[in-house]
Design an enzyme around this catalytic site. Structure first.
Site, PDB file in Angstrom:
ATOM      1  N   HIS A 103      35.668  34.870  67.767  1.00 38.06           N
ATOM      2  CA  HIS A 103      35.702  34.768  69.229  1.00 38.06           C
ATOM      3  C   HIS A 103      35.643  36.132  69.906  1.00 38.06           C
ATOM      4  O   HIS A 103      35.794  36.219  71.115  1.00 38.06           O
ATOM      5  CB  HIS A 103      36.966  34.040  69.691  1.00 38.06           C
ATOM      6  CG  HIS A 103      37.223  32.743  68.989  1.00 38.06           C
ATOM      7  ND1 HIS A 103      37.998  32.654  67.844  1.00 38.06           N
ATOM      8  CD2 HIS A 103      36.786  31.482  69.240  1.00 38.06           C
ATOM      9  CE1 HIS A 103      38.044  31.405  67.432  1.00 38.06           C
ATOM     10  NE2 HIS A 103      37.319  30.659  68.241  1.00 38.06           N
ATOM     11  N   HIS A 207      45.168  49.484  19.886  1.00 36.14           N
ATOM     12  CA  HIS A 207      43.867  48.804  19.900  1.00 36.14           C
ATOM     13  C   HIS A 207      42.703  49.793  19.854  1.00 36.14           C
ATOM     14  O   HIS A 207      41.580  49.394  19.562  1.00 36.14           O
ATOM     15  CB  HIS A 207      43.734  47.906  21.136  1.00 36.14           C
ATOM     16  CG  HIS A 207      43.172  48.601  22.349  1.00 36.14           C
ATOM     17  ND1 HIS A 207      43.847  49.585  23.036  1.00 36.14           N
ATOM     18  CD2 HIS A 207      41.965  48.472  22.992  1.00 36.14           C
ATOM     19  CE1 HIS A 207      43.099  50.009  24.047  1.00 36.14           C
ATOM     20  NE2 HIS A 207      41.960  49.359  24.043  1.00 36.14           N
ATOM     21  N   HIS A 212      37.890  49.348  19.547  1.00 34.50           N
ATOM     22  CA  HIS A 212      36.803  50.263  19.882  1.00 34.50           C
ATOM     23  C   HIS A 212      36.232  50.979  18.652  1.00 34.50           C
ATOM     24  O   HIS A 212      35.578  52.026  18.796  1.00 34.50           O
ATOM     25  CB  HIS A 212      37.286  51.316  20.895  1.00 34.50           C
ATOM     26  CG  HIS A 212      37.790  50.736  22.189  1.00 34.50           C
ATOM     27  ND1 HIS A 212      37.006  49.973  23.021  1.00 34.50           N
ATOM     28  CD2 HIS A 212      39.004  50.795  22.797  1.00 34.50           C
ATOM     29  CE1 HIS A 212      37.716  49.600  24.085  1.00 34.50           C
ATOM     30  NE2 HIS A 212      38.933  50.082  23.969  1.00 34.50           N
ATOM     31  N   ASP A 360      36.839  45.567  25.464  1.00 32.36           N
ATOM     32  CA  ASP A 360      38.168  45.096  25.843  1.00 32.36           C
ATOM     33  C   ASP A 360      38.162  43.726  26.522  1.00 32.36           C
ATOM     34  O   ASP A 360      39.108  42.958  26.385  1.00 32.36           O
ATOM     35  CB  ASP A 360      38.814  46.087  26.833  1.00 32.36           C
ATOM     36  CG  ASP A 360      39.244  47.383  26.178  1.00 32.36           C
ATOM     37  OD1 ASP A 360      39.860  47.321  25.099  1.00 32.36           O
ATOM     38  OD2 ASP A 360      38.975  48.449  26.761  1.00 32.36           O
TER      39      ASP A 360
HETATM   40  O1  UNU Z   1      40.694  51.781  25.646  1.00 32.79           O
HETATM   41  C1  UNU Z   1      41.517  52.617  25.896  1.00 32.79           C
HETATM   42  N1  UNU Z   1      42.525  52.281  26.669  1.00 32.79           N
HETATM   43  C2  UNU Z   1      41.407  54.014  25.331  1.00 32.79           C
HETATM   44  C3  UNU Z   1      40.196  54.422  24.815  1.00 32.79           C
HETATM   45  C4  UNU Z   1      42.505  54.834  25.324  1.00 32.79           C
HETATM   46  C5  UNU Z   1      42.400  56.088  24.775  1.00 32.79           C
HETATM   47  C6  UNU Z   1      41.199  56.525  24.253  1.00 32.79           C
HETATM   48  C7  UNU Z   1      40.089  55.681  24.266  1.00 32.79           C
HETATM   49 FE    FE Z   2      40.357  49.614  25.371  1.00 31.14          FE
END
Ligand code: UNU
Ligand code: FE
Ligand code: FES
Length: 446
Positions: A103, A207, A212, A360
């Site tokens: 409006h 992880h 990774h 991830d």
């Molecule tokens: O994925 C992650 N959180 C991460 C990757 C942390 C540290 C180094 C590389």
């Molecule tokens: Fe990660």
């Protein structure tokens, strides 16, 4: 629901799976966690001039962050006080005023209601515009980072960051030039609870070498030795984990600041050129942190990787979904070529389609949605790694865990999350200031 150790058990270091799935827990989080915490809104570099604005979220609330004529920042709820329509639909811009589509009510740069079409004719002089401004939230900044808070009784932003500023200053101030964020943010949807990425960034060193492994092998360099989490990796010497009063925390991998970047000459040189100044200003421990890689979360929902220099906000969208906003963090006084090299590498690794980002994502949605099962969601999750191998430290504030691979900062995050859910108000939180860390029992570890 929250009166006992059911949701988070600080002694057993376990959490109920309800924390990722239950709608009542989520509604309580909106009120007691997001409604009372300082939430990242933006950085001064994203709206440098008076009149510049960005629109963002505080959890599910849409807000406008607006750069005032006097140089300060104000934030107000992006919803018209007339019939509730969203006031501003742009992501960012420069505006003299914000005009509602529905409006035509007009809000000033400061959120005050300044004009109403047909005001005298249709409201007969009875409309009190002074009472109908957009609803404001508190805004405070620290080293250029702008936060908003919906609770008048919350402590100042500086108190909220608390002793974590000792760490943040190392990089947010650094050698003196400080940081800026490059936007606009990349945006994506992940089918996960907001705490899964927050806990991952606050301290999931475990992880890194596993999830990774492929990416680290490809990148090579300092972190290739982590790939596969083999027994011969240099475990104790890798780094530390930290947790602080209000759940903020991080893990550091020593001497690995630029390790995720393939093209890194400019960034590596910038670090080499500035580290001595950081050492002079902040001392040897923080000089070491300055050249390490950090995975960090600021409670509740803002995370970054320093070194990789991706900077993220996990905006919750109900208990089972988030909107991820990803900026790049760069030193303000680096040259343009170095900034753009950092931005390309941060995007390649942790942008929406980044190689490590997509490693991830599937774990995060799986760790959330598996709890839809009635038997599954009745169970618990474990975060006991490194219990006892942590404690108060003679130099580092907060509680320090003995290795980058541990769950000290997970325990610190969930400890405070539970404290916020249980506390009726901030006064009740403040009453715990002197003994918050008593759940970390090994007082003589360091
Ligand atoms: O994925 C992650 N959180 C991460 C990757 C942390 C540290 C180094 C590389
Ligand atoms: Fe990660
Ligand atoms: Fe940790 Fe599966 S091994 S979640």
């Amino acid at each position: 629901m929250t009166e006992d150790a059911h949701l988070v058990d600080n002694v057993e270091s376990s959490q109920s799976r309800e924390i990722f799935w239950d709608k009542d827990v989520y509604n309580l989080e909106l009120e007691r966690v997001f409604g009372r915490s300082w939430l990242f809104l933006g950085h001064e570099s994203l709206l440098p001039k008076p009149g510049d604005f960005i629109t963002t979220y505080m959890a599910e609330d849409k807000v406008i962050l607006s750069h005032q004529q006097d140089g300060s920042f104000r934030a107000f709820i992006n919803s018209c006080t007339h019939r509730g329509n969203q006031i501003c639909h742009a992501d960012s811009g420069n505006a003299k005023a914000f005009v509602c589509n529905y409006h035509g009510w007009v809000y000033g740069q400061d959120g005050r209601l300044v004009d109403v079409p047909l005001e005298t004719r249709c409201y007969h002089g009875q409309l009190d515009k002074a009472k109908l401004g957009a609803k404001h939230v508190r805004v405070e900044t620290y080293k250029g980072f702008i936060f908003g808070c919906g609770d008048a009784d919350a402590p100042s932003l500086e108190e909220y960051l608390g002793e974590f500023r000792w760490y943040l200053d190392t990089i947010w101030e650094g050698a003196g030039g400080g940081l800026e964020l490059l936007g606009p943010p990349m945006k994506s949807i992940l089918a996960c609870n907001w705490k899964v990425p927050t806990e991952n960034f606050v301290g999931d060193g475990y992880h890194v070498g596993w999830t990774h492994a492929g990416a680290l092998g490809q990148i090579g360099g300092e972190l290739a030795g982590l790939a596969g989490n083999r027994a011969d990796m240099p475990f104790e010497e890798l780094g530390f984990q930290f947790t602080t009063r209000h759940g903020h925390g991080f893990g550091v991998i020593n001497n690995a600041a630029a390790a995720i970047h393939v093209k890194r000459d400019g960034w590596a040189k910038y670090l080499a050129d500035t580290r001595a100044e950081v050492g002079r200003k902040f001392g040897p421990e923080r000089e070491e942190l300055y050249v390490g890689h950090w995975n960090c979360s600021i409670f509740p929902s803002c995370s970054f990787l320093y070194g990789t220099n991706t900077f993220k906000v996990w905006h919750p969208r109900g208990p089972h979904e988030i909107e991820v906003w990803t900026y790049t963090m760069v030193p303000r006084d680096a040259d343009a070529a170095t900034k753009s090299m950092i931005q390309r590498e941060a995007t390649r690794s942790f942008g929406t389609a980044g190689t490590l980002e997509s490693d991830d994502g599937e774990n995060m949605s799986s760790a959330t949605h598996v709890n839809r099962g009635n038997i599954t969601r009745d169970g618990r999750m474990d975060s006991s790694m490194g219990v006892g191998f942590e404690g108060p430290h003679p130099v580092y504030p907060g509680i320090v865990g003995s290795s980058f691979i541990g769950e000290t900062s997970h325990r610190g995050f969930y400890r405070f999350w539970k404290e916020m859910l249980d506390a009726p108000d901030w006064a009740a939180v403040k009453a715990n200031d002197d003994n918050w860390d008593s759940v970390f029992t090994n007082r003589d570890y360091w």
